[in-house]
Design an enzyme around this catalytic site. Sequence first.
Site, mmCIF file in Angstrom:
data_model
loop_
_atom_site.group_PDB
_atom_site.id
_atom_site.type_symbol
_atom_site.label_atom_id
_atom_site.label_comp_id
_atom_site.label_asym_id
_atom_site.label_seq_id
_atom_site.Cartn_x
_atom_site.Cartn_y
_atom_site.Cartn_z
ATOM 1 N N MET A 180 40.273 -27.279 8.839
ATOM 2 C CA MET A 180 40.720 -27.931 8.158
ATOM 3 C C MET A 180 40.001 -29.269 7.707
ATOM 4 O O MET A 180 40.425 -30.146 7.141
ATOM 5 C CB MET A 180 42.371 -28.527 8.621
ATOM 6 C CG MET A 180 43.108 -27.324 8.904
ATOM 7 S SD MET A 180 44.940 -27.716 8.603
ATOM 8 C CE MET A 180 45.155 -28.901 10.092
ATOM 9 N N LEU A 195 35.056 -32.289 10.221
ATOM 10 C CA LEU A 195 34.511 -31.639 11.274
ATOM 11 C C LEU A 195 33.986 -32.376 12.258
ATOM 12 O O LEU A 195 33.631 -33.608 12.178
ATOM 13 C CB LEU A 195 33.564 -31.108 10.565
ATOM 14 C CG LEU A 195 33.850 -30.076 9.389
ATOM 15 C CD1 LEU A 195 32.557 -29.106 8.924
ATOM 16 C CD2 LEU A 195 34.815 -29.022 9.824
ATOM 17 N N HIS A 196 33.987 -31.867 13.358
ATOM 18 C CA HIS A 196 33.378 -32.652 14.531
ATOM 19 C C HIS A 196 32.838 -31.452 15.149
ATOM 20 O O HIS A 196 32.446 -30.340 14.867
ATOM 21 C CB HIS A 196 34.208 -33.223 15.527
ATOM 22 C CG HIS A 196 35.575 -32.181 15.748
ATOM 23 N ND1 HIS A 196 35.362 -30.932 16.516
ATOM 24 C CD2 HIS A 196 36.809 -32.207 15.565
ATOM 25 C CE1 HIS A 196 36.484 -30.393 16.887
ATOM 26 N NE2 HIS A 196 37.595 -31.057 15.856
ATOM 27 N N GLU A 197 31.860 -31.929 16.499
ATOM 28 C CA GLU A 197 31.131 -30.967 17.221
ATOM 29 C C GLU A 197 31.846 -29.456 17.581
ATOM 30 O O GLU A 197 31.055 -28.486 17.856
ATOM 31 C CB GLU A 197 30.598 -31.479 18.450
ATOM 32 C CG GLU A 197 29.613 -30.773 19.202
ATOM 33 C CD GLU A 197 28.378 -30.282 18.428
ATOM 34 O OE1 GLU A 197 27.862 -29.213 18.507
ATOM 35 O OE2 GLU A 197 27.977 -31.168 17.479
ATOM 36 N N GLY A 198 33.003 -29.806 17.695
ATOM 37 C CA GLY A 198 33.776 -28.478 18.360
ATOM 38 C C GLY A 198 33.678 -27.472 17.103
ATOM 39 O O GLY A 198 33.323 -26.235 17.272
ATOM 40 N N HIS A 199 34.046 -27.989 15.805
ATOM 41 C CA HIS A 199 34.016 -27.005 14.826
ATOM 42 C C HIS A 199 32.380 -26.408 14.422
ATOM 43 O O HIS A 199 32.195 -25.377 14.210
ATOM 44 C CB HIS A 199 34.127 -27.837 13.290
ATOM 45 C CG HIS A 199 35.677 -28.242 13.234
ATOM 46 N ND1 HIS A 199 35.936 -29.808 13.212
ATOM 47 C CD2 HIS A 199 36.840 -27.618 13.068
ATOM 48 C CE1 HIS A 199 37.199 -29.899 13.165
ATOM 49 N NE2 HIS A 199 37.760 -28.353 13.002
ATOM 50 N N GLN A 241 47.222 -20.028 19.171
ATOM 51 C CA GLN A 241 46.781 -19.685 17.916
ATOM 52 C C GLN A 241 45.856 -18.480 17.984
ATOM 53 O O GLN A 241 45.924 -17.721 17.115
ATOM 54 C CB GLN A 241 45.980 -20.893 16.931
ATOM 55 C CG GLN A 241 45.359 -20.637 15.899
ATOM 56 C CD GLN A 241 44.858 -21.729 15.066
ATOM 57 O OE1 GLN A 241 45.675 -22.547 14.390
ATOM 58 N NE2 GLN A 241 43.589 -22.223 15.012
ATOM 59 N N SER A 266 39.075 -33.430 18.546
ATOM 60 C CA SER A 266 39.998 -33.018 17.516
ATOM 61 C C SER A 266 40.018 -34.015 16.165
ATOM 62 O O SER A 266 39.826 -35.189 16.549
ATOM 63 C CB SER A 266 41.439 -33.138 18.158
ATOM 64 O OG SER A 266 42.385 -33.036 17.055
ATOM 65 N N SER A 267 40.116 -33.491 15.246
ATOM 66 C CA SER A 267 40.195 -34.334 13.891
ATOM 67 C C SER A 267 41.148 -35.338 14.045
ATOM 68 O O SER A 267 41.289 -36.516 13.706
ATOM 69 C CB SER A 267 40.483 -33.617 12.638
ATOM 70 O OG SER A 267 39.576 -32.341 12.668
HETATM 71 P P1 AMP Z 1 40.979 -27.328 12.760
HETATM 72 O O1 AMP Z 1 40.200 -27.915 11.831
HETATM 73 O O2 AMP Z 1 41.794 -28.401 13.857
HETATM 74 O O3 AMP Z 1 42.020 -26.608 12.186
HETATM 75 O O4 AMP Z 1 40.382 -26.403 13.588
HETATM 76 C C1 AMP Z 1 39.476 -25.437 13.240
HETATM 77 C C2 AMP Z 1 38.961 -24.431 14.296
HETATM 78 O O5 AMP Z 1 38.483 -25.369 15.165
HETATM 79 C C3 AMP Z 1 40.084 -23.854 15.068
HETATM 80 O O6 AMP Z 1 39.691 -22.540 15.316
HETATM 81 C C4 AMP Z 1 40.057 -24.652 16.287
HETATM 82 O O7 AMP Z 1 40.510 -23.905 17.627
HETATM 83 C C5 AMP Z 1 38.611 -25.076 16.371
HETATM 84 N N1 AMP Z 1 38.580 -26.303 17.130
HETATM 85 C C6 AMP Z 1 39.125 -27.541 17.172
HETATM 86 N N2 AMP Z 1 38.709 -28.530 17.925
HETATM 87 C C7 AMP Z 1 37.855 -27.844 18.860
HETATM 88 C C8 AMP Z 1 37.165 -28.069 19.959
HETATM 89 N N3 AMP Z 1 37.373 -29.211 20.551
HETATM 90 N N4 AMP Z 1 36.551 -27.137 20.467
HETATM 91 C C9 AMP Z 1 36.477 -25.862 20.085
HETATM 92 N N5 AMP Z 1 37.080 -25.535 18.956
HETATM 93 C C10 AMP Z 1 37.607 -26.267 18.287
#
Ligand code: AMP
Length: 292
Positions: free
Chosen positions: A33, A36-40, A156, A188-189
Amino acid sequence: MPEMQLITTVAAMQNLADFWRAQQQRICLVPTMGYLHEGHLSLVRHGAARAQRMVVSIFVNPLQFGPHEDFAVYPRDLERDLALLRPLAVDAVFHPSAEEFYRPGACTTVDVGGLTEGLCGAFRPGHFRGVTTVVTKLFTAVRPHQAVFGQKDYQQCAVIRQMTRDLNLGIDIAVAPTVREADGLAMSSRNVYLSPEERRRAPAIYQSLLAAESALQRGETAVQVVLDAVRGRLESEVSPRIDYVAGVDPDTLQPVARFAGQLVVAVALRMDRARLIDNLVVRPRGSAAEPA
Ligand code: AMP
């Protein structure tokens, strides 16, 4: 490196995917969504290693937000997102408008039973219907061979795997580990919603999960005892507004009473403006994490 394409229509995305598929190229999708951050970015790196073509979708999906949730204020910054993706091996960013993606009169949704009932599903009615519907539509637009999701959203991942199996979508679902800030808070965003004071308290979420893990690995088998300790710590150190503290089977997401090998400890709580979730998959001490 060739230019990263920005694609805003379903037809253009499908054409590009068909072109790649005709050349036998394996396509990977990372749905997001945005903001973006390092997780994405870790999901992109995870997927890029296993496919020739990488597509990142950026779409704040109205269907997965409840009427009183944060859709209107969800952080958005496309230019910043594109700048973060450009140095990575991303071929296309798929960024449809809500009007493009949900045509007037659309009346089809995708529902997964069972797995969506507990945990976040119990507190966010309709949320998973929104997720499974949008992910199905992203799959039919991008036609990927593989899609990567983050373990942070554990339920999810389980729901998407189930849906992919049930509908014979033939897409390989990979799950990449949760990426954390240096102090343990899951990225998290939505962390931008935290006040400085809340941000200082939030790392206790991960600390409480780690404490649960070590209690179980030291031999505690009564899951409720461990969950009570997590809840107590969250209430006193983070927020009293706890949606759930649960210990569930990694596959069925059903509550587990006795720890006998594998358990997901999952929590969700509310701060003033942010709802935070986190989880840890606990395995016997010394056992390696399963490959995604
Ligand atoms: P979102 O943009 O929050 O809907 O997340 C998009 C994707 O990124 C989803 O598959 C989330 O599970 C993953 N995601 C979000 N935050 C993290 C994180 N901290 N570490 C790993 N994946 C993440």
